[in-house]
Every structure is written in structure tokens, then in C-alpha cells.
Design a protein around this motif. Structure first.
Motif, short mmCIF file in Angstrom:
data_model
loop_
_atom_site.label_atom_id
_atom_site.label_comp_id
_atom_site.label_asym_id
_atom_site.label_seq_id
_atom_site.Cartn_x
_atom_site.Cartn_y
_atom_site.Cartn_z
N SER A 20 -5.88 50.49 18.68
CA SER A 20 -6.75 49.71 19.56
C SER A 20 -8.21 49.95 19.25
CB SER A 20 -6.46 50.05 21.03
OG SER A 20 -6.84 51.39 21.30
N GLN A 21 -8.53 51.23 18.94
CA GLN A 21 -9.92 51.52 18.61
C GLN A 21 -10.33 50.84 17.31
OE1 GLN A 21 -9.89 55.80 18.60
NE2 GLN A 21 -10.23 55.95 20.83
N MET A 22 -9.45 50.86 16.33
CA MET A 22 -9.75 50.21 15.06
C MET A 22 -9.92 48.70 15.25
SD MET A 22 -7.13 52.34 12.57
CE MET A 22 -7.58 51.36 11.14
N ALA A 23 -9.01 48.10 16.03
CA ALA A 23 -9.07 46.63 16.24
C ALA A 23 -10.33 46.23 17.00
CB ALA A 23 -7.83 46.15 16.99
N PHE A 38 -13.08 48.00 17.38
CA PHE A 38 -14.29 48.31 16.64
C PHE A 38 -14.53 47.27 15.55
CE2 PHE A 38 -17.10 50.83 13.93
CZ PHE A 38 -17.98 51.31 14.88
N SER A 39 -13.43 46.81 14.92
CA SER A 39 -13.57 45.73 13.93
C SER A 39 -14.11 44.45 14.61
CB SER A 39 -12.22 45.45 13.27
OG SER A 39 -11.75 46.58 12.60
N PHE A 40 -13.61 44.16 15.80
CA PHE A 40 -14.09 42.99 16.55
C PHE A 40 -15.58 43.12 16.85
CE2 PHE A 40 -14.77 40.80 20.63
CZ PHE A 40 -14.37 39.52 20.29
N LEU A 85 -17.74 44.86 15.02
CA LEU A 85 -18.48 44.67 13.78
C LEU A 85 -18.66 43.18 13.47
CD1 LEU A 85 -16.91 47.51 11.54
CD2 LEU A 85 -19.16 47.48 12.64
N LEU A 86 -17.60 42.39 13.72
CA LEU A 86 -17.73 40.94 13.52
C LEU A 86 -18.81 40.35 14.43
CD1 LEU A 86 -13.97 39.90 13.21
CD2 LEU A 86 -15.67 40.02 11.38
N ALA A 123 -18.88 55.41 18.04
CA ALA A 123 -18.11 55.82 16.86
C ALA A 123 -18.06 57.35 16.76
CB ALA A 123 -18.73 55.23 15.59
#
Length: 701
Positions: A70-73, A75-77, A79-80, A111
Motif C-alpha cells: 500500500s505504501q509503494m502504491a 507513494f507512486s500515486f 509521485l505521479l 518517506a
């Protein structure tokens, strides 16, 4: 905030806030800078937050495995989202740099805390510090935004104020211009109204008609100033209307919405004189249909009214003069016809006796002279009837050839005395019988042929009858009367048709006559729908032509009617028919009695109405010839008494024929109105008496 809370609840709440913090932040930043181009990007963040939040319903040993994904998803969102914000860098939207700075610090602190939590990076937790920096930057962004909003608001307000001031100035200028134009138009309207040759007004719709507005012309016409009438301060319209006209004006309906009113009445001016005005206008209603006032104009028509009164007086005088003329003609006709009847009647009786040749010639001279005098009387009466429009045209069937032959026989006596030839030429295509007024046609031809004989010393007089045109049921016949007489100068051809005028002043002196024959002929021809014309050469003669339309009857048989002429030797024998003759003149008694006795009648004579009633009640007459003008009781009263007596006792009606010298159409109508059955004007001929006896005989009825 909650010291006693369990770890399981605490951990779930912490992760729940994490799952929705990033989608909410992206949503908020997009609302601030509108950088997301895809419509599904923000809903995707919420969808991820919901999906990961559902794992919190599982036991810790299970949902804990979803923390790192969830953190990766998310955090990627995030960044977008940053990438989208960095794309706006070139557009330089207000406070973007400050917002990005706070967001980067927040993202870096987050982060670091993720790494710290997962024991990957164990230096220090920077998340709270990043939150403070982000909040501070966000406050600065909002301040910047508020500043820009208020500045824009001030600019808009300033622009609106400038536009409002400009609009107010424009409207003020337009209003000032409109007011100037209104004053100019008002002055123009007042100038127009005051120049109208009448009193223009607006007043109340009820008496006394207080004025709301009135033109200056009221002072010129009445002598009262306009301000005296406004609001009824000094006087009203009702106060200056003539007392004799006020009731009529008050009773008039001037409140009709669909029509104008027009009244004529008098008003009293300041100098005490009365003038006539014509008041015309219309009622005015508001939008709800309520009567509010009357608008109108008063015109001074005193001059016109004076002329109308003078014309009315002149017309009444002319009518009185015409009535006097008609009365004079009636009296003169009666007074002339009565002795003339005696002359003609006694001549007819005389010719039935045994006479020598010389005595017969004398009787002819007396009879011809009597007929000339009768013709003059008839001409004057005919002209009077034509001018008054009392001539009625008949439409009966007659034999044209017999009419022409009888008319020429009447003119033959004078023609033979002058050794003139009388020629009759009737075209073969002329129908034997026609429908029209034979009496008026005979009168026209007698005038024309008589004039031709009178003005011709030698040679011949001719009557030619030809067809001019014809339709299915109508034919136009032309009658040409030619002579070889003295002729008529060209300049006098129109003059001869005027009353009492002849072609030359010496004509009357040399040939006699009244100058009415051609006038009557022309007017009778036109009444019959025809035309009359003349061509003439002085010293060689004249040609008179009349063309008259006639109807063609369905039957072309000879009617067998004889044209009334001089008394002949043979009459119908009425076998002792009882006749009561009401006549006060002794000569006319002898004439009428002798004529009737020659026809086999048993005649009784009554000299007044009383004797008529006595003798008729003693021995009922089969027919009564009633003179209208008798002493004591006249013929009108006697007739009324007889009709009253017959109606009262249910007796059969006795034929009564008016026998009078009054020969006007009104006299005939009067006789028929009182109950008489027929009318015979004096002087009459034996054939007229015979016709009346046949018409009212029992066998005829």
C-alpha cells in the motif's frame, strides 16, 4: 488524544488515515491548481484507499502483509501527482513553487518515516516536521490566493464602479436629452393645439365636465381665459352652455368606447352673445376598462349654422311657394276645365243632331279650338307633374300601327286645311304589339306631328317608324317626324327644348303656342328610357327623331282597343242602367246627361252631396258619377257617408267614379282614399263615359 486505546485499534486508525491522506491531498492540490488531465486519476486514488482500507478488517497477521504494497502504491500515486504539478512549472500559476516546496518536504519526511518504521533507515522521524513545513507553506499559499482574490475583487469592483459611473453619466445625458426633447415636443404640441381652429380639451366624463386641459383658443372663441376652466376653479363647460341646450347635452351618451360623439349646441360667451359650436371627440379608457376622461374639439360653426338656418328658411319658403303653385294650378285647372268641359261636351252633343254642312264645319271649328285650349292646359299641368317627379309610367300592351294611324287622323284636320300630305311608313319588321306607355308615346307624337303641321306651309309631313336594335325580349323603335317647313337655325337647336322658349321671337306671334310641347316631349322621352334628337335646315324643313325601348309581349295578337277619339254615332246601349250624376254646374249637367242618355242610361241629377244621399237611399243607383267640388256637402264627404252606410247595413258596394276638373295625381289619390272606385278628369269624351260604364257594369265585375 486517546491514552487507553488498544494497539490493534490504534494501528488500524493510523493506517486508515495513511490510506486516504494521499488521495485527499491529490484531490485538494488538483482543486487548487487544476493540473490533473485525466478524469480517472483522482477516482483511482480513492479506489486504492478503499481497497487497502478493506484489508484492515482482516486480522493483524494478514493485513500487515499489505502495508508495504500500500505504501509503494500510494507513494507512486503521489509521485505521479508531483509530476503533474511540475508540468505546470512553465505556466507559473500563483504560489505553485511554495506549494511544491511544502509538498516535497512533506513527501521527504513521509518517506523517511516509512523507512524508519520499516527499520530500513533509523536516523530520526521527520514526518511531523514535514507536516509543519507543509501546513506553513499551505497557509502561505492560501494567503497568496486570498490576496489575489481580494485584489481581483477590488479590480472588478473598481471596473464595475467605473462602468456604473459611465452608465449613470450616459443615462443622465440621455435623460437630460429626453427631457429637452420632451419639452420641445410639448411646446410643439401646444403650438399645434393652439393653432387648431377650435377648442381642444380634455375633461371629466360627467357633468359639469371639469377641464384637465384646454387650448388657448377658448379665450379667442368665448372670451374666457383658459385658467378659469382648469379644475373648475372659476367656471365649467356646463356653466357656459346655453340653458335651452344643457338638458339635451347632459342626456347625450358620450361615454361609448367604440364610437366618437358629435354634438351641436350653443354656448354663452363673455360678451353675452350666444354662438353655435360642434363638439366632437371620444371617451378614453384605461387598461382595466375604466372610463377616465373625454378628449375632444369644439369648433365655432355659427356662420355655418346661420347659413343652414337661412337655407332651411329658404327651403321652407320654396316648398310653400311650390305648394302655392300646385294649389294655383289645381284651382286654375278646375276653373278652366269646368267651362271647357261644357264647350266640348255640348259640341259633341250638337254633332249628334241633324246639322247642315255649314253648321257641321262650325261645330268642328269649336271642337278643334276647344281641344287646342285643352292641350295648352294639359301641357302646363304635364310640365308641373314632370318637374315634381309625379309622372308614373305605365306598361301595357298596345297596337303601334293603330296608335300611329289614330294620331295622324287627329292631325289630319289641320293638315287638310293647309293642303299638306301626311305620310306614314312603318317598317315591316316592327312587331304588331308592344309593351309600354301608349298614352305618353301618343302625347309625344302628337306634339311632334302637331308642330310639324303647324310650321309647314306647303309640302308634306311624314312619320317613319323603324327598328333600331333588338334583344330577346326588347326592341328599340325610332320614330322620325319630318316636314318641309320653315326649319330651325343651328344656334337654336338646343334652345327649342327649354320651357317657354321657341326658335325665334316671332314664332309665338306668327304660329302661336306656349313653347312647352318640345320640352314635355324631351322629358317624357327620357322618362321612357329614350333619346330625342333633331336635324334641321332653314327653309327646307326639320327631322325630329325619338328612339324608345319597348318590351315585346308574349302574345302578338291585336288587343282590339280603340284609341279615344271624337264622339261617333254608335255607342253601346246600356238598357236603362240607373246612373246618379252628382254635378252642380248646369252646363256640365246637360253635357253629361245627354251623353249618358244617348247610351241608353236612366240619369238622375243631384246638385250637392245631400241630394246624392237622398236620391241614392230612395232609389239605389247602379253607378254614381260624383263631382268632388259641390256646395253644402262635397263629393268626398258624400262618398264617405255612402261607404259608412253600406258597411253599417252590410249592403253591396255601389261603384262611384270621381267626375272632377282636378286632374293632378294627388287628386286621384285623394278620391280613391275616401272610397271612390275610379277617376275621370274633365273635360272628358263620350268614349271615356262609355269605357267607365263598361268597366263598372255588373257583367264586367
Amino acid at each position: 488524544m486517546f491514552p487507553g486505546i488498544s494497539f490493534q485499534v490504534y494501528s488500524r486508525l493510523e493506517f486508515l488515515t495513511w490510506f486516504f491522506s494521499i488521495p485527499l491531498g491529490v484531490h485538494y492540490s488538483n482543486a487548487m491548481f487544476n493540473y490533473v488531465r485525466s478524469k480517472w486519476f483522482v477516482p483511482l486514488g480513492y479506489t486504492l484507499g478503499i481497497l487497502f482500507s478493506l484489508t484492515l478488517l482482516l486480522p493483524p497477521e494478514i493485513y500487515s502483509h499489505f502495508v508495504v504494497p500500500s505504501q509503494m502504491a500510494l507513494f507512486s500515486f503521489l509521485l505521479l501527482a508531483f509530476a503533474g504539478l511540475f508540468r505546470l512549472w512553465k505556466q507559473k500559476p500563483p504560489a505553485l513553487k511554495l506549494f511544491l516546496f511544502g509538498a516535497v518536504i512533506l513527501a521527504a519526511g513521509t518517506a523517511n518515516d516509512i523507512l524508519y518504521t520499516n527499520e530500513i533507515w533509523r536516523v530520526i522521524q521527520l514526518g511531523p516536521f514535514g507536516v509543519l513545513i507543509f501546513i506553513f507553506c499551505h497557509a502561505m499559499v492560501l494567503s497568496r490566493r486570498l490576496y489575489l482574490v481580494f485584489r481581483e475583487k477590488d479590480e472588478i469592483q473598481k471596473l464595475l464602479n467605473e462602468r456604473l459611473v459611465g452608465r449613470i453619466q450616459q443615462k443622465t445625458s440621455e435623460l437630460r436629452h429626453a427631457r429637452t426633447e420632451s419639452k420641445a415636443k410639448q411646446q410643439q404640441f401646444l403650438n399645434v393645439v393652439n393653432n387648431i381652429p377650435g377648442i381642444t380639451y380634455r375633461c371629466a366624463h360627467e357633468c359639469p365636465w371639469n377641464l384637465y386641459f384646454v387650448s388657448d383658443e377658448i379665450q379667442h372663441i368665448t372670451g374666457y381665459p383658459p385658467e378659469d376652466f382648469i379644475g373648475g376653479k372659476v367656471r365649467t363647460i356646463a356653466s357656459i352652455i346655453h340653458p335651452e341646450d344643457l338638458e339635451r347635452v347632459t342626456a347625450s351618451d358620450r361615454a361609448s368606447a367604440d364610437q366618437r360623439y358629435r354634438l351641436t349646441y350653443r354656448i354663452i360667451c363673455a360678451d353675452g352673445n350666444a354662438i353655435w359650436v360642434e363638439d366632437s371627440g371620444q371617451a378614453v379608457y384605461d387598461e382595466e376598462g375604466n372610463l377616465v376622461w373625454l378628449d375632444g374639439v369644439m369648433l365655432d360653426i355659427t356662420t355655418r349654422k346661420t347659413l343652414e338656418l337661412e337655407m332651411q328658411s329658404a327651403r321652407e319658403k320654396a316648398e310653400a311657394a311650390n305648394a302655392a303653385k300646385s294649389n294655383f294650378l289645381a284651382i286654375m285647372s278646375h276653373e278652366l276645365r269646368t267651362p271647357l268641359h261644357g264647350v266640348i261636351g255640348m259640341t259633341s252633343v250638337l254633332r249628334q243632331t241633324s246639322l247642315t254642312k255649314e253648321q257641321t264645319e262650325y261645330a268642328d271649328i269649336i271642337e278643334n279650338s276647344s281641344f287646342v285650349l285643352l292641350s295648352l292646359i294639359n301641357d302646363i299641368l304635364d310640365l308641373s307633374k314632370i318637374e315634381s317627379g309625379k309622372v308614373e309610367m305605365e306598361k301595357i300592351e298596345f297596337d303601334l300601327r293603330r296608335l300611329a294611324e289614330d294620331m295622324l287622323n287627329l292631325a289630319g284636320v289641320q293638315a287638310r286645311q293647309k293642303n299638306l300630305r301626311l305620310n306614314l311608313n312603318i317598317a315591316p319588321d316592327i312587331p304588331k304589339a308592344l309593351l309600354g306607355d301608349a298614352t305618353r308615346l301618343r302625347q309625344i307624337l302628337v306634339n311632334l306631328v302637331g308642330n310639324a303641321v303647324k310650321f309647314t306651309a306647303q309640302g308634306e309631313v311624314g312619320l317613319e317608324i323603324i327598328r333600331q336594335s333588338s334583344l330577346q325580349n326588347e326592341i328599340t323603335v325610332c320614330f322620325r317626324v319630318s316636314d318641309t317647313g320653315i326649319g330651325i337655325p343651328p344656334e337654336n337647336l338646343e334652345l327649342i327644348f327649354q320651357p317657354f322658349r321657341q326658335a325665334d321671337e316671332t314664332t309665338t306671334r306668327n304660329y302661336g303656342g306656349t313653347g312647352l310641347g318640345l320640352t314635355i316631349s324631351k322629358q317624357l322621352t327620357e322618362l321612357l328610357g329614350g333619346k330625342i334628337s333633331v336635324t334641321s335646315t332653314v327653309g327646307k324643313g326639320s327631322v325630329f327623331q325619338i328612339c324608345i325601348p319597348f318590351a315585346i309581349p308574349a302574345s302578338q295578337q291585336d288587343t282590339g282597343q280603340n284609341t279615344p277619339g271624337t264622339l261617333t254615332a254608335a255607342f253601346a246601349n246600356f238598357n236603362g242602367r240607373r246612373v246618379l250624376l252628382a254635378e252642380d254646374d248646369p252646363v256640365n249637367q246637360i253635357v253629361s246627361r245627354e251623353l249618358m242618355q244617348h247610351m241608353g242610361c236612366a240619369v238622375q241629377i243631384a246638385e250637392n252631396g245631400f241630394e246624392v244621399l237622398d236620391k241614392h237611399s230612395t232609389e239605389k243607383a247602379e253607378i254614381i258619377f260624383m263631382d268632388c267640388m259641390m256646395p253644402g256637402m262635397d263629393g268626398y264627404a258624400a262618398t264617405a257617408k255612402i261607404r259608412e252606410y253600406e258597411a253599417l247595413h252590410n249592403l253591396p258596394r255601389t261603384p262611384i267614379v270621381a267626375l272632377t276638373a282636378n286632374a293632378l295625381p294627388s287628386d286621384r289619390e285623394k278620391c280613391l282614399a275616401v272610397g271612390m272606385d275610379d277617376f275621370l278628369a274633365k273635360p272628358f269624351k263620350a268614349a271615356d263615359i262609355e269605357a267607365m260604364l263598361k268597366r263598372w257594369s255588373p257583367s264586367h265585375d
